[in-house]
Design a protein around this motif. Structure first.
Motif: not given
Length: 96
Positions: A21-46
């Motif tokens: 369950a943890r692996e599944k939820e982590i994978a989903q969280a990472i996918a959500d975060i990557k999508q938001k980063i791409a959507e808002y064009d965020l940098t590591a510093e931001e």
């Protein structure tokens, strides 16, 4: 009442379910975060992930102690030099 063997088997099964369950939820969280980063064009510093400084970028430390016999100095950082071992450091302080 369940036996010790039965309970340990149940516990092992639950540990496996928790890990899956943890692996599944982590994978989903990472996918959500990557999508938001791409959507808002965020940098590591931001995101607050500042670049790490290297030891060279810190600059040289200012000498605090001096051996009057040899002129050797020590900043007070790191391992104490042999010429200062077991001695009163106040006597070797460099006047600022």
């Amino acid at each position: 009442m369940a036996s010790y063997k039965q309970l340990t088997a149940q516990l092992e099964k639950l540990h496996k379910e928790v890990a899956a369950a943890r692996e599944k939820e982590i994978a989903q969280a990472i996918a959500d975060i990557k999508q938001k980063i791409a959507e808002y064009d965020l940098t590591a510093e931001e995101l607050g992930f500042a670049k790490t400084r290297t030891a060279a970028s810190k600059g040289a430390a200012v000498a605090k102690y001096r051996n009057p016999k040899t002129g050797e100095t020590w900043s007070g950082r790191g391992r104490s030099p042999g010429w200062l071992a077991g001695k009163n450091r106040d006597r070797y302080l460099i006047d600022a």
